[in-house]
Write a protein that holds these residues in place. Structure first.
Motif, PDB file in Angstrom:
ATOM      1  N   VAL A  22       0.856  -1.182   0.000  1.00  0.00           N
ATOM      2  CA  VAL A  22       0.000   0.000   0.000  1.00  0.00           C
ATOM      3  C   VAL A  22       0.896   1.238   0.000  1.00  0.00           C
ATOM      4  O   VAL A  22       1.875   1.303   0.722  1.00  0.00           O
ATOM      5  CB  VAL A  22      -0.921   0.012   1.244  1.00  0.00           C
ATOM      6  N   ALA A  23       0.529   2.198  -0.814  1.00  0.00           N
ATOM      7  CA  ALA A  23       1.253   3.465  -0.874  1.00  0.00           C
ATOM      8  C   ALA A  23       0.269   4.597  -0.649  1.00  0.00           C
ATOM      9  O   ALA A  23      -0.899   4.512  -1.031  1.00  0.00           O
ATOM     10  CB  ALA A  23       1.935   3.615  -2.220  1.00  0.00           C
ATOM     11  N   TYR A  24       0.745   5.622  -0.011  1.00  0.00           N
ATOM     12  CA  TYR A  24      -0.073   6.802   0.273  1.00  0.00           C
ATOM     13  C   TYR A  24       0.528   8.005  -0.443  1.00  0.00           C
ATOM     14  O   TYR A  24       1.743   8.136  -0.536  1.00  0.00           O
ATOM     15  CB  TYR A  24      -0.132   7.060   1.775  1.00  0.00           C
ATOM     16  N   THR A  25      -0.356   8.860  -0.904  1.00  0.00           N
ATOM     17  CA  THR A  25       0.087  10.083  -1.560  1.00  0.00           C
ATOM     18  C   THR A  25      -0.477  11.276  -0.800  1.00  0.00           C
ATOM     19  O   THR A  25      -1.673  11.339  -0.539  1.00  0.00           O
ATOM     20  CB  THR A  25      -0.379  10.134  -3.027  1.00  0.00           C
ATOM     21  N   ALA A  26       0.420  12.167  -0.434  1.00  0.00           N
ATOM     22  CA  ALA A  26       0.014  13.420   0.220  1.00  0.00           C
ATOM     23  C   ALA A  26       0.203  14.547  -0.787  1.00  0.00           C
ATOM     24  O   ALA A  26       1.138  14.526  -1.591  1.00  0.00           O
ATOM     25  CB  ALA A  26       0.856  13.671   1.460  1.00  0.00           C
ATOM     26  N   GLU A  27      -0.677  15.502  -0.742  1.00  0.00           N
ATOM     27  CA  GLU A  27      -0.617  16.624  -1.665  1.00  0.00           C
ATOM     28  C   GLU A  27      -0.601  17.938  -0.894  1.00  0.00           C
ATOM     29  O   GLU A  27      -1.233  18.051   0.154  1.00  0.00           O
ATOM     30  CB  GLU A  27      -1.809  16.600  -2.617  1.00  0.00           C
ATOM     31  N   GLY A  28       0.112  18.873  -1.418  1.00  0.00           N
ATOM     32  CA  GLY A  28       0.138  20.209  -0.845  1.00  0.00           C
ATOM     33  C   GLY A  28       0.209  21.224  -1.966  1.00  0.00           C
ATOM     34  O   GLY A  28       0.532  20.890  -3.108  1.00  0.00           O
ATOM     35  N   GLN A  29      -0.100  22.421  -1.633  1.00  0.00           N
ATOM     36  CA  GLN A  29      -0.053  23.485  -2.623  1.00  0.00           C
ATOM     37  C   GLN A  29       0.788  24.632  -2.083  1.00  0.00           C
ATOM     38  O   GLN A  29       0.747  24.932  -0.890  1.00  0.00           O
ATOM     39  CB  GLN A  29      -1.456  23.993  -2.952  1.00  0.00           C
ATOM     40  N   VAL A  30       1.501  25.248  -2.986  1.00  0.00           N
ATOM     41  CA  VAL A  30       2.310  26.413  -2.645  1.00  0.00           C
ATOM     42  C   VAL A  30       1.842  27.564  -3.532  1.00  0.00           C
ATOM     43  O   VAL A  30       1.822  27.447  -4.755  1.00  0.00           O
ATOM     44  CB  VAL A  30       3.818  26.154  -2.879  1.00  0.00           C
ATOM     45  N   LEU A  31       1.458  28.642  -2.886  1.00  0.00           N
ATOM     46  CA  LEU A  31       1.109  29.871  -3.598  1.00  0.00           C
ATOM     47  C   LEU A  31       2.378  30.696  -3.696  1.00  0.00           C
ATOM     48  O   LEU A  31       2.964  31.074  -2.678  1.00  0.00           O
ATOM     49  CB  LEU A  31       0.024  30.643  -2.857  1.00  0.00           C
ATOM     50  N   ILE A  32       2.795  30.985  -4.905  1.00  0.00           N
ATOM     51  CA  ILE A  32       4.041  31.715  -5.135  1.00  0.00           C
ATOM     52  C   ILE A  32       3.776  33.210  -5.157  1.00  0.00           C
ATOM     53  O   ILE A  32       2.845  33.675  -5.796  1.00  0.00           O
ATOM     54  CB  ILE A  32       4.677  31.274  -6.464  1.00  0.00           C
ATOM     55  N   ASP A  33       4.628  33.938  -4.458  1.00  0.00           N
ATOM     56  CA  ASP A  33       4.608  35.392  -4.519  1.00  0.00           C
ATOM     57  C   ASP A  33       5.723  35.797  -5.483  1.00  0.00           C
ATOM     58  O   ASP A  33       6.896  35.662  -5.161  1.00  0.00           O
ATOM     59  CB  ASP A  33       4.857  35.993  -3.141  1.00  0.00           C
ATOM     60  N   PRO A  34       5.370  36.277  -6.674  1.00  0.00           N
ATOM     61  CA  PRO A  34       6.409  36.602  -7.654  1.00  0.00           C
ATOM     62  C   PRO A  34       7.146  37.897  -7.375  1.00  0.00           C
ATOM     63  O   PRO A  34       8.089  38.243  -8.075  1.00  0.00           O
ATOM     64  CB  PRO A  34       5.625  36.703  -8.967  1.00  0.00           C
ATOM     65  N   GLY A  35       6.726  38.633  -6.370  1.00  0.00           N
ATOM     66  CA  GLY A  35       7.350  39.929  -6.108  1.00  0.00           C
ATOM     67  C   GLY A  35       6.680  40.998  -6.943  1.00  0.00           C
ATOM     68  O   GLY A  35       5.614  40.783  -7.516  1.00  0.00           O
ATOM     69  N   THR A  36       7.321  42.131  -7.019  1.00  0.00           N
ATOM     70  CA  THR A  36       6.769  43.243  -7.784  1.00  0.00           C
ATOM     71  C   THR A  36       7.778  43.699  -8.818  1.00  0.00           C
ATOM     72  O   THR A  36       8.965  43.427  -8.714  1.00  0.00           O
ATOM     73  CB  THR A  36       6.413  44.427  -6.862  1.00  0.00           C
ATOM     74  N   SER A  37       7.270  44.404  -9.783  1.00  0.00           N
ATOM     75  CA  SER A  37       8.130  44.930 -10.840  1.00  0.00           C
ATOM     76  C   SER A  37       7.621  46.300 -11.243  1.00  0.00           C
ATOM     77  O   SER A  37       6.421  46.537 -11.306  1.00  0.00           O
ATOM     78  CB  SER A  37       8.106  43.993 -12.048  1.00  0.00           C
ATOM     79  N   SER A  38       8.548  47.181 -11.530  1.00  0.00           N
ATOM     80  CA  SER A  38       8.166  48.514 -11.985  1.00  0.00           C
ATOM     81  C   SER A  38       7.927  48.531 -13.489  1.00  0.00           C
ATOM     82  O   SER A  38       7.616  49.569 -14.058  1.00  0.00           O
ATOM     83  CB  SER A  38       9.252  49.519 -11.612  1.00  0.00           C
ATOM     84  N   SER A  39       8.065  47.366 -14.127  1.00  0.00           N
ATOM     85  CA  SER A  39       7.936  47.299 -15.585  1.00  0.00           C
ATOM     86  C   SER A  39       6.493  47.213 -16.052  1.00  0.00           C
ATOM     87  O   SER A  39       6.241  47.236 -17.256  1.00  0.00           O
ATOM     88  CB  SER A  39       8.715  46.098 -16.110  1.00  0.00           C
ATOM     89  N   GLY A  40       5.550  47.079 -15.133  1.00  0.00           N
ATOM     90  CA  GLY A  40       4.148  47.005 -15.512  1.00  0.00           C
ATOM     91  C   GLY A  40       3.696  45.604 -15.885  1.00  0.00           C
ATOM     92  O   GLY A  40       2.582  45.424 -16.370  1.00  0.00           O
ATOM     93  N   LEU A  41       4.558  44.616 -15.661  1.00  0.00           N
ATOM     94  CA  LEU A  41       4.177  43.238 -15.966  1.00  0.00           C
ATOM     95  C   LEU A  41       3.186  42.705 -14.931  1.00  0.00           C
ATOM     96  O   LEU A  41       3.235  43.082 -13.765  1.00  0.00           O
ATOM     97  CB  LEU A  41       5.415  42.335 -15.990  1.00  0.00           C
ATOM     98  N   ARG A  42       2.316  41.804 -15.379  1.00  0.00           N
ATOM     99  CA  ARG A  42       1.389  41.138 -14.467  1.00  0.00           C
ATOM    100  C   ARG A  42       2.180  40.155 -13.607  1.00  0.00           C
ATOM    101  O   ARG A  42       3.230  39.655 -14.021  1.00  0.00           O
ATOM    102  CB  ARG A  42       0.310  40.374 -15.245  1.00  0.00           C
TER     103      ARG A  42
END
Length: 175
Positions: free
Chosen positions: A1-21
């Motif tokens: 028997v094998a178990y799978t655990a899942e998690g999620q990471v929300l990435i903070d890309p930082g900010t840019s003065s270039s106007g990119l999303r």
């Protein structure tokens, strides 16, 4: 028997003065590959104190991306629920710690470069200030030295502002 655990990471890309999303500031595919890399697996191995090799850890981890989001889906399969959950969480935690350290190292380099440039400008400013003090007021030599000194003072002030605008810490995201 094998178990799978899942998690999620929300990435903070930082900010840019270039106007990119935000989604244009980071490649989710690259971040997913980083999570499932030898460097992160090595950090996970050390954090868990496990005898598993980095290769063995990597065989059981998978990372996907959620379309149109800044979320990484991290899954780990192990013989026990506890090991699956601990290891999935360790991959998420070590990935974020690695990103934080890289970001802080980059900011430290920026601070060091600005500080070094400020020191060079201060030396030049002091040299022109000595020329101002040595010259006869009203002469062309006096005016030129004063103008150069004032330009260096403005540059130093500008660099000082840039230096204070560099954040002290990085927030790479959250589990």
């Amino acid at each position: 028997v094998a178990y799978t655990a899942e998690g999620q990471v929300l990435i903070d890309p930082g900010t840019s003065s270039s106007g990119l999303r935000p989604d244009q500031l980071v490649s989710m595919e690259t971040e997913a590959r980083l999570v499932a890399s030898a460097i992160i697996a090595s950090r996970v191995r050390d954090a868990l104190g496990t005898s598993l090799t980095s290769s063995a850890l990597l065989e059981n981890v998978s990372v996907g991306t959620t379309p149109d989001s800044l979320v990484l889906d991290i899954s780990y399969t192990a013989p026990t629920r506890r090991d699956a959950a601990r290891t999935a969480n360790a991959f998420a935690d070590e990935y974020l710690a690695y990103r934080r350290q890289r970001g802080e190292d980059k900011l430290e380099r920026e601070r060091a470069e600005l500080s070094e440039l400020m020191e060079e400008f201060q030396i030049d400013r002091d040299r022109y200030n000595a020329e101002v003090n040595a010259a006869e007021p009203g002469t062309l030599e006096y005016r030129n030295a004063r103008q150069r000194r004032d330009l260096f003072n403005q540059s130093i002030a500008s660099l000082s502002i840039q230096l204070t605008e560099i954040p002290l810490t990085v927030d790479p995201g959250e589990v």
